[in-house]
Scaffold this active site. Structure first.
Site, PDB file in Angstrom:
ATOM      1  N   ASP A  83       0.810  -1.221   0.000  1.00  0.00           N
ATOM      2  CA  ASP A  83       0.000   0.000   0.000  1.00  0.00           C
ATOM      3  C   ASP A  83       0.848   1.278   0.000  1.00  0.00           C
ATOM      4  O   ASP A  83       1.907   1.330   0.646  1.00  0.00           O
ATOM      5  CB  ASP A  83      -0.875  -0.035   1.271  1.00  0.00           C
ATOM      6  CG  ASP A  83      -2.077   0.877   1.195  1.00  0.00           C
ATOM      7  OD1 ASP A  83      -2.590   1.074   0.083  1.00  0.00           O
ATOM      8  OD2 ASP A  83      -2.509   1.382   2.247  1.00  0.00           O
ATOM      9  N   GLU A 135      -3.819   6.609  -7.239  1.00  0.00           N
ATOM     10  CA  GLU A 135      -4.704   7.750  -7.027  1.00  0.00           C
ATOM     11  C   GLU A 135      -4.207   8.933  -7.822  1.00  0.00           C
ATOM     12  O   GLU A 135      -3.055   8.993  -8.221  1.00  0.00           O
ATOM     13  CB  GLU A 135      -4.804   8.098  -5.546  1.00  0.00           C
ATOM     14  CG  GLU A 135      -3.555   8.718  -4.958  1.00  0.00           C
ATOM     15  CD  GLU A 135      -3.686   8.963  -3.466  1.00  0.00           C
ATOM     16  OE1 GLU A 135      -4.169   8.074  -2.767  1.00  0.00           O
ATOM     17  OE2 GLU A 135      -3.293  10.043  -3.024  1.00  0.00           O
ATOM     18  N   ASN A 227     -10.284   0.824   2.649  1.00  0.00           N
ATOM     19  CA  ASN A 227      -9.010   0.773   3.368  1.00  0.00           C
ATOM     20  C   ASN A 227      -9.143   1.302   4.790  1.00  0.00           C
ATOM     21  O   ASN A 227      -9.596   2.445   4.991  1.00  0.00           O
ATOM     22  CB  ASN A 227      -7.992   1.654   2.644  1.00  0.00           C
ATOM     23  CG  ASN A 227      -7.443   1.011   1.389  1.00  0.00           C
ATOM     24  OD1 ASN A 227      -7.984   0.034   0.894  1.00  0.00           O
ATOM     25  ND2 ASN A 227      -6.361   1.562   0.887  1.00  0.00           N
TER      26      ASN A 227
HETATM   27  O1  G3H Z   1      -4.314   3.068   2.861  1.00  0.00           O
HETATM   28  C1  G3H Z   1      -4.709   2.956   4.035  1.00  0.00           C
HETATM   29  C2  G3H Z   1      -5.913   3.607   4.504  1.00  0.00           C
HETATM   30  O2  G3H Z   1      -6.220   4.697   3.737  1.00  0.00           O
HETATM   31  C3  G3H Z   1      -6.023   3.748   5.985  1.00  0.00           C
HETATM   32  O3  G3H Z   1      -6.518   4.982   6.438  1.00  0.00           O
HETATM   33  O4  G3H Z   1      -5.731   4.784   8.783  1.00  0.00           O
HETATM   34  O5  G3H Z   1      -7.301   6.579   8.113  1.00  0.00           O
HETATM   35  O6  G3H Z   1      -8.079   4.217   8.197  1.00  0.00           O
HETATM   36  P1  G3H Z   1      -6.950   5.153   7.967  1.00  0.00           P
HETATM   37 ZN    ZN Z   2      -4.543   5.294   2.352  1.00  0.00          ZN
END
Ligand code: G3H
Ligand code: ZN
Length: 276
Positions: A83, A135, A227
């Site tokens: 990621d 993105e 996510n």
């Molecule tokens: O890519 C990971 C997510 O966007 C996690 O975001 O920690 O705000 O849930 P978050």
């Molecule tokens: Zn993220």
């Protein structure tokens, strides 16, 4: 059992549901995510961010092998995703380390630079059979792109997907990374317009700050990969604090890591039922 991300996302999309993708920092995160998915009876995606790899002294191999082994031992389908990666040598290690997908994060670059870097990564990763997410870059970096006020333009998103060849697109629709309160309000009209304009599955980042009802609506509206990271760390850390505060003589980490792992698993199970 291990399952390629592309198959999990496609299956969720066909069913009109969402698939949860949770951030792994430690082995116990991976165990908790899979335990939560098993208790909910849902597939899930384990995702390791470039930042988490950095935490593991920059070594992808050991934590990826651990996550992949946890996925393989699971009774539900589990994907493995790399990621928020902007480091090209790290992208090149994904396939050999058992990942089924990568999010190429070229969002710090301008539009042309983002398209060029993402398209280059797509060529490599597709030749290795991996599913690729990215993105738009025009809205800036990780937090900028997902700041509550930032929005993805549907027309530009469609052009970006065509120019890069990505399989999934992270969109800015009102969520924001690293929120510890669940107060985000999503732009459901925009989600509908993005779904109509963009041919690939849409991904929601920063979902920890999105309340249950908003998450369920977002999935109904066409968001597919959801996510979630911070929500697990909030649960983990609260449980550790509680244990240590209750007993100052504790030294065995199992005494406070086990309840923290259980707390994360409960969050995962709940959220998977919300987005399923
Ligand atoms: O890519 C990971 C997510 O966007 C996690 O975001 O920690 O705000 O849930 P978050
Ligand atoms: Zn993220």
């Amino acid at each position: 059992m291990f399952s390629p991300t592309g198959e999990l996302v496609a299956a969720a999309r066909r069913a009109g549901g969402g698939v949860g993708a949770f951030n792994v920092i430690t082995l116990e995160h991976a165990e908790a995510i899979v335990a939560g998915a098993e208790s909910a009876g849902r597939p899930v995606i384990l995702q390791l961010s470039q930042n988490a790899v950095r935490f593991h002294h920059g070594r992808l191999g050991p934590i990826a092998a651990a996550a992949r082994a946890v996925a393989s031992a699971s009774t539900v389908p589990v994907g493995l995703h790399l990621d928020h990666v902007d480091d090209e040598p790290l992208i090149a290690q994904a396939a050999d380390n058992g990942f089924g997908s990568v999010m190429v994060d070229a969002s710090k670059l301008d539009y042309a630079g983002n398209v060029a870097a993402t398209a280059r990564a797509v060529r490599l990763l597709h030749s290795q059979g991996l599913w690729v997410e990215s993105e738009l870059g025009e809205v800036g970096g990780k937090d900028g792109a997902h700041a509550p006020g930032v929005r993805t333009d549907p027309e530009e998103a469609a052009r970006y997907v065509a120019e890069t060849g990505v399989d999934g697109l992270a969109v800015a629709v009102g969520s924001s990374h690293a929120m510890t309160t669940r107060t985000a309000v999503l732009d459901h009209d925009l989600i509908g317009r993005l779904r109509a304009a963009v041919p690939v599955p849409l991904v929601l980042h920063g979902s920890s700050g999105v309340p249950d009802g908003e998450l369920a609506n977002a999935v109904r509206g066409g968001l597919v990969k959801i996510n979630i990271g911070t929500a697990l760390n909030t649960a983990f850390t609260a449980a550790v604090r509680e244990r240590l505060a209750a007993d100052a003589s504790v030294v065995d980490p199992r005494k406070y890591v086990a309840p923290a792992r259980d707390a994360m698993a409960a969050v995962v199970a709940h959220l998977l039922t919300v987005i399923g």
